[in-house]
Design an enzyme around this catalytic site. Structure first.
Site, PDB file in Angstrom:
ATOM      1  N   ALA A 133      -8.254   1.438  -0.399  1.00  0.00           N
ATOM      2  CA  ALA A 133      -9.425   2.480  -1.111  1.00  0.00           C
ATOM      3  C   ALA A 133     -10.328   1.199   0.078  1.00  0.00           C
ATOM      4  O   ALA A 133     -12.412   1.991  -0.096  1.00  0.00           O
ATOM      5  CB  ALA A 133     -10.372   1.860  -1.747  1.00  0.00           C
ATOM      6  N   TYR A 136       9.900   7.061   5.971  1.00  0.00           N
ATOM      7  CA  TYR A 136       8.298   6.670   5.569  1.00  0.00           C
ATOM      8  C   TYR A 136       8.161   8.190   4.960  1.00  0.00           C
ATOM      9  O   TYR A 136       7.973   7.954   3.174  1.00  0.00           O
ATOM     10  CB  TYR A 136       7.176   7.771   6.902  1.00  0.00           C
TER      11      TYR A 136
HETATM   12  N1  LIG Z   1      -3.402  10.770   6.247  1.00  0.00           N
HETATM   13  C1  LIG Z   1      -2.368  11.615   6.255  1.00  0.00           C
HETATM   14  O1  LIG Z   1      -2.895  12.484   7.295  1.00  0.00           O
HETATM   15  C2  LIG Z   1      -1.651  11.429   4.834  1.00  0.00           C
HETATM   16  C3  LIG Z   1      -1.400  12.189   4.649  1.00  0.00           C
HETATM   17  C4  LIG Z   1       0.062  12.295   3.375  1.00  0.00           C
HETATM   18  C5  LIG Z   1      -0.495  11.054   2.856  1.00  0.00           C
HETATM   19  N2  LIG Z   1      -1.155  10.256   2.874  1.00  0.00           N
HETATM   20  C6  LIG Z   1      -1.622   9.152   2.164  1.00  0.00           C
HETATM   21  O2  LIG Z   1      -2.615   8.684   2.378  1.00  0.00           O
HETATM   22  C7  LIG Z   1      -2.641   7.070   1.962  1.00  0.00           C
HETATM   23  C8  LIG Z   1      -3.740   6.448   2.757  1.00  0.00           C
HETATM   24  O3  LIG Z   1      -3.652   6.813   3.436  1.00  0.00           O
HETATM   25  P1  LIG Z   1      -5.109   6.927   4.619  1.00  0.00           P
HETATM   26  O4  LIG Z   1      -4.944   8.316   6.068  1.00  0.00           O
HETATM   27  O5  LIG Z   1      -6.131   7.542   4.072  1.00  0.00           O
HETATM   28  O6  LIG Z   1      -5.104   5.702   5.233  1.00  0.00           O
HETATM   29  P2  LIG Z   1      -5.577   4.636   6.443  1.00  0.00           P
HETATM   30  O7  LIG Z   1      -6.874   5.364   5.748  1.00  0.00           O
HETATM   31  O8  LIG Z   1      -5.255   3.804   7.144  1.00  0.00           O
HETATM   32  O9  LIG Z   1      -6.209   3.542   4.860  1.00  0.00           O
HETATM   33  C9  LIG Z   1      -4.672   2.948   4.285  1.00  0.00           C
HETATM   34  C10 LIG Z   1      -5.041   1.692   3.171  1.00  0.00           C
HETATM   35  O10 LIG Z   1      -4.473   1.513   2.655  1.00  0.00           O
HETATM   36  C11 LIG Z   1      -4.615   0.031   2.558  1.00  0.00           C
HETATM   37  N3  LIG Z   1      -3.437  -0.775   2.917  1.00  0.00           N
HETATM   38  C12 LIG Z   1      -1.852  -0.459   4.262  1.00  0.00           C
HETATM   39  N4  LIG Z   1      -0.962  -0.964   4.483  1.00  0.00           N
HETATM   40  C13 LIG Z   1      -1.915  -2.318   3.186  1.00  0.00           C
HETATM   41  C14 LIG Z   1      -0.946  -3.066   2.809  1.00  0.00           C
HETATM   42  N5  LIG Z   1      -0.299  -4.011   3.331  1.00  0.00           N
HETATM   43  N6  LIG Z   1      -1.548  -4.198   2.031  1.00  0.00           N
HETATM   44  C15 LIG Z   1      -2.707  -4.095   1.322  1.00  0.00           C
HETATM   45  N7  LIG Z   1      -3.519  -2.727   1.415  1.00  0.00           N
HETATM   46  C16 LIG Z   1      -2.761  -1.785   2.770  1.00  0.00           C
HETATM   47  C17 LIG Z   1      -5.401  -0.139   3.724  1.00  0.00           C
HETATM   48  O11 LIG Z   1      -6.454  -1.129   3.896  1.00  0.00           O
HETATM   49  P3  LIG Z   1      -7.123  -2.079   5.357  1.00  0.00           P
HETATM   50  O12 LIG Z   1      -7.139  -1.169   5.953  1.00  0.00           O
HETATM   51  O13 LIG Z   1      -8.041  -3.392   3.912  1.00  0.00           O
HETATM   52  O14 LIG Z   1      -6.072  -3.596   4.788  1.00  0.00           O
HETATM   53  C18 LIG Z   1      -6.598   1.124   3.873  1.00  0.00           C
HETATM   54  O15 LIG Z   1      -7.505   0.451   2.464  1.00  0.00           O
HETATM   55  C19 LIG Z   1      -1.218   6.817   1.956  1.00  0.00           C
HETATM   56  O16 LIG Z   1      -0.389   5.994   1.859  1.00  0.00           O
HETATM   57  C20 LIG Z   1      -0.153   7.857   3.143  1.00  0.00           C
HETATM   58  O17 LIG Z   1       0.535   7.912   3.213  1.00  0.00           O
HETATM   59  C21 LIG Z   1      -1.951  10.442   4.078  1.00  0.00           C
END
Ligand SMILES: NC(=O)c1ccc[n+]([C@@H]2O[C@H](COP(=O)([O-])OP(=O)(O)OC[C@H]3O[C@@H](n4cnc5c(N)ncnc54)[C@H](OP(=O)(O)O)[C@@H]3O)[C@@H](O)[C@H]2O)c1
Length: 244
Positions: free
Chosen positions: A17, A154
């Site tokens: 978050a 993935y």
């Molecule tokens: N963006 C897209 O296009 C997209 C599309 C489909 C699905 N998703 C899914 O949506 C979700 C969020 O994606 P997003 O694009 O919003 O990602 P993001 O902006 O990169 O943010 C990822 C979040 O997950 C946390 N995180 C990642 N690895 C972690 C770990 N090992 N331990 C603890 N925290 C971790 C990060 O925390 P810190 O930075 O504080 O470490 C950050 O808060 C993911 O599951 C992704 O696969 C994204």
């Protein structure tokens, strides 16, 4: 507005978050009356998300844990305590030629995206079932439902989340716990992924990528009583990408 029978706000744990989709979910759930446990790794971004929630009159606290570390996830579940809503959002992606993915990164993907969600549900859903209510939402991806070149591992982590969601619905919904999955298309979050998101955006029927709030509003709906008869489903929020 969410309300607890004991007068205190119900608690929602949102993993990942501190940025992107998870941050938008935390803000929406706080707006809807939940006390939000903002999870992530980066304390600076965690504090910023908590402050934004508090500035708007909401309640939140930051808890750090590495999702790839099983002991840290166990501690996160214990720290969260009784939660009404669990959003399994945190995770990482990896795209590239399959031959380039080393086994360490493969394991890291599954540990962060799949095992952590499994551990949190195993720890928190029985309490929800005992209390007779709760909502669990996991963030899948269109990559779990269509073949994207370079996204085998993935996509497999995301398909696993949806498979687990159906099994968890079978296990916990008879006790009043709803378990669902949202599968986003390309979403503009981390700046480093902009090029990939822009190229995937052109493959959607709406011919654009989403903003995080277009995903978080669906998750907030699933967390709310407005979705009281929805369980065991995967909702694509992908601009029509998987419809064709
Ligand atoms: N963006 C897209 O296009 C997209 C599309 C489909 C699905 N998703 C899914 O949506 C979700 C969020 O994606 P997003 O694009 O919003 O990602 P993001 O902006 O990169 O943010 C990822 C979040 O997950 C946390 N995180 C990642 N690895 C972690 C770990 N090992 N331990 C603890 N925290 C971790 C990060 O925390 P810190 O930075 O504080 O470490 C950050 O808060 C993911 O599951 C992704 O696969 C994204």
């Amino acid at each position: 507005m969410a309300e607890h029978s004991n007068g205190r706000p119900p608690v929602a744990l949102v993993t990942g978050a501190t940025s992107g989709i998870g941050r938008a979910v935390a803000l929406d759930l706080a707006r809807d009356g939940f006390e939000v446990i903002v999870h992530g790794r980066d304390p600076g971004r965690g504090a910023a998300t908590v402050k934004e929630i508090e500035d708007k009159g909401g309640h939140a606290r930051f808890v750090a844990a590495d999702l790839a570390d099983a002991d840290a996830v166990t501690a996160l579940a214990a720290e969260a305590g009784e939660v009404e809503v669990l959003v399994n959002n945190g995770g990482i992606s990896w795209f590239g030629p399959s031959a380039d993915l080393d086994t360490e990164t493969f394991d890291h993907l599954f540990d962060s995206n799949v095992r952590a969600a499994y551990q949190l549900v195993a720890a928190l859903a029985p309490g929800m079932a005992k209390r007779g209510h709760g909502s669990i939402i996991s963030v899948d991806s269109m990559a779990g439902h269509i073949g994207l070149a370079g996204g085998a591992a993935y996509g497999a982590t995301k398909a696993a989340l949806t498979a687990m969601t159906r099994a968890w619905a079978a296990e916990f919904s008879p006790s009043g716990v709803r378990v669902n999955t949202v599968a986003p298309g390309p979403v503009f979050t981390a700046e480093s992924k902009r090029e990939l998101i822009e190229s995937l955006a052109t493959t959607t029927l709406l011919d654009r990528g989403a903003q995080p709030q277009e995903i978080s509003e669906v998750i907030a709906f699933l967390a709310s009583d407005k979705a009281s008869y929805i369980t065991g489903v995967v909702i694509p929020v992908d601009g029509g990408r998987t419809a064709v």
